[in-house]
Design a protein around this motif. Structure first.
Motif, PDB file in Angstrom:
ATOM      1  N   ARG A  23       0.761  -1.406   0.086  1.00  0.00           N
ATOM      2  CA  ARG A  23       0.129   0.151  -0.019  1.00  0.00           C
ATOM      3  C   ARG A  23       1.009   1.298  -0.114  1.00  0.00           C
ATOM      4  O   ARG A  23       0.408   2.452  -0.432  1.00  0.00           O
ATOM      5  CB  ARG A  23      -1.027   0.149   1.141  1.00  0.00           C
ATOM      6  CG  ARG A  23      -2.123  -1.098   1.059  1.00  0.00           C
ATOM      7  CD  ARG A  23      -2.664  -1.245   2.378  1.00  0.00           C
ATOM      8  NE  ARG A  23      -3.848  -2.072   2.252  1.00  0.00           N
ATOM      9  CZ  ARG A  23      -5.242  -2.307   2.231  1.00  0.00           C
ATOM     10  NH1 ARG A  23      -5.782  -0.994   2.378  1.00  0.00           N
ATOM     11  NH2 ARG A  23      -5.898  -3.228   2.173  1.00  0.00           N
ATOM     12  N   SER A  24       2.180   1.141   0.428  1.00  0.00           N
ATOM     13  CA  SER A  24       3.072   2.358   0.511  1.00  0.00           C
ATOM     14  C   SER A  24       3.500   2.589  -0.986  1.00  0.00           C
ATOM     15  O   SER A  24       4.159   3.805  -1.355  1.00  0.00           O
ATOM     16  CB  SER A  24       4.240   2.099   1.293  1.00  0.00           C
ATOM     17  OG  SER A  24       5.115   1.276   0.614  1.00  0.00           O
ATOM     18  N   GLU A  25       3.345   1.800  -1.813  1.00  0.00           N
ATOM     19  CA  GLU A  25       3.955   1.681  -3.204  1.00  0.00           C
ATOM     20  C   GLU A  25       5.300   2.095  -3.371  1.00  0.00           C
ATOM     21  O   GLU A  25       5.779   2.616  -4.221  1.00  0.00           O
ATOM     22  CB  GLU A  25       3.086   2.884  -4.187  1.00  0.00           C
ATOM     23  CG  GLU A  25       1.560   2.639  -3.998  1.00  0.00           C
ATOM     24  CD  GLU A  25       0.776   3.719  -4.711  1.00  0.00           C
ATOM     25  OE1 GLU A  25       1.026   4.987  -4.670  1.00  0.00           O
ATOM     26  OE2 GLU A  25      -0.178   3.567  -5.463  1.00  0.00           O
ATOM     27  N   GLY A  26       6.000   1.848  -2.189  1.00  0.00           N
ATOM     28  CA  GLY A  26       7.496   2.087  -1.965  1.00  0.00           C
ATOM     29  C   GLY A  26       7.866   3.332  -2.049  1.00  0.00           C
ATOM     30  O   GLY A  26       8.948   3.725  -2.217  1.00  0.00           O
ATOM     31  N   ARG A  27       6.908   4.359  -1.594  1.00  0.00           N
ATOM     32  CA  ARG A  27       7.268   5.533  -1.889  1.00  0.00           C
ATOM     33  C   ARG A  27       6.505   6.714  -0.769  1.00  0.00           C
ATOM     34  O   ARG A  27       6.973   7.706  -0.490  1.00  0.00           O
ATOM     35  CB  ARG A  27       7.036   6.474  -2.894  1.00  0.00           C
ATOM     36  CG  ARG A  27       5.698   6.306  -3.604  1.00  0.00           C
ATOM     37  CD  ARG A  27       5.545   7.277  -5.239  1.00  0.00           C
ATOM     38  NE  ARG A  27       4.315   7.634  -5.395  1.00  0.00           N
ATOM     39  CZ  ARG A  27       3.277   6.688  -5.922  1.00  0.00           C
ATOM     40  NH1 ARG A  27       3.690   5.655  -6.188  1.00  0.00           N
ATOM     41  NH2 ARG A  27       2.366   7.029  -6.128  1.00  0.00           N
ATOM     42  N   HIS A  28       5.510   6.083   0.155  1.00  0.00           N
ATOM     43  CA  HIS A  28       4.990   6.986   0.920  1.00  0.00           C
ATOM     44  C   HIS A  28       4.382   6.045   2.272  1.00  0.00           C
ATOM     45  O   HIS A  28       4.570   4.932   1.859  1.00  0.00           O
ATOM     46  CB  HIS A  28       3.588   7.683   0.643  1.00  0.00           C
ATOM     47  CG  HIS A  28       2.846   6.714  -0.004  1.00  0.00           C
ATOM     48  ND1 HIS A  28       1.838   5.938   0.550  1.00  0.00           N
ATOM     49  CD2 HIS A  28       2.352   6.623  -1.372  1.00  0.00           C
ATOM     50  CE1 HIS A  28       0.973   5.493  -0.112  1.00  0.00           C
ATOM     51  NE2 HIS A  28       1.284   5.641  -1.680  1.00  0.00           N
ATOM     52  N   GLU A  29       4.289   6.692   3.410  1.00  0.00           N
ATOM     53  CA  GLU A  29       3.678   6.052   4.548  1.00  0.00           C
ATOM     54  C   GLU A  29       2.240   5.283   4.193  1.00  0.00           C
ATOM     55  O   GLU A  29       1.596   5.630   3.194  1.00  0.00           O
ATOM     56  CB  GLU A  29       3.328   6.799   5.610  1.00  0.00           C
ATOM     57  CG  GLU A  29       4.711   7.414   6.091  1.00  0.00           C
ATOM     58  CD  GLU A  29       4.447   8.276   7.471  1.00  0.00           C
ATOM     59  OE1 GLU A  29       3.356   8.484   8.071  1.00  0.00           O
ATOM     60  OE2 GLU A  29       5.591   8.933   7.923  1.00  0.00           O
TER      61      GLU A  29
END
Length: 162
Positions: A23-29
């Protein structure tokens, strides 16, 4: 206040970490409420609700922010199921640190003394060791006890219980 023990089955623990990472898409919390039962200092996780299931825009700023109506939905779910919020968990970025930010300290997801907040480092990219987690217990009035580091292993217990 006695140190809590959070019991979460091993498969559920890994599912939580994998889903938070996705769910973070590898870039956000991203984050979740851990639901279950509380018995004294023991908390047993039996269900998980992710922040973006309560609020589709929870991650739109890059950090976890829930609007008030998200909590109405959460409390209604708890009333219906008889479950309690036993902890919350959210991710921090790729700097490898799982320390509370000033925003985390001043804006607890559940502002009730005794609440347990977990911070997972590196956007939950494996491997995640329990002693790398940030584990914080809320005392009230924006005060927390830091239970991170090696003591986190005795607080966050994966595997069978009872």
């Amino acid at each position: 206040m006695s140190a809590p023990r959070l019991h979460i089955g091993r498969a559920r623990w890994f599912d939580l970490l994998d889903e938070l990472h996705e769910r973070s898409e590898g870039r956000h919390e991203s984050g979740a409420f851990l639901l279950g039962a509380i018995d004294g200092t023991d908390r047993e996780v039996s269900s998980i609700i992710f922040y973006d299931d309560l609020d589709a825009n929870a991650y739109s700023s890059g950090i976890c922010i829930l609007e008030a109506d998200s909590f109405e939905t959460l409390w209604a779910h708890c009333r219906t199921t008889g479950l309690k919020v036993v902890a919350d968990a959210h991710l921090h970025g790729n700097n490898g640190r799982a320390r509370q930010s000033s925003s985390d300290r001043t804006n607890p997801m559940i502002a009730k003394p005794g609440h347990l907040a977990l911070i997972v480092p590196r956007l939950a990219e494996r491997p995640i060791w329990r002693h790398h987690l940030g584990v914080y217990q809320y005392l009230g009035s924006h005060r927390w006890v830091d239970l991170s580091g090696w003591q986190a292993r005795s607080i966050v217990r994966t595997g069978t219980w009872r």
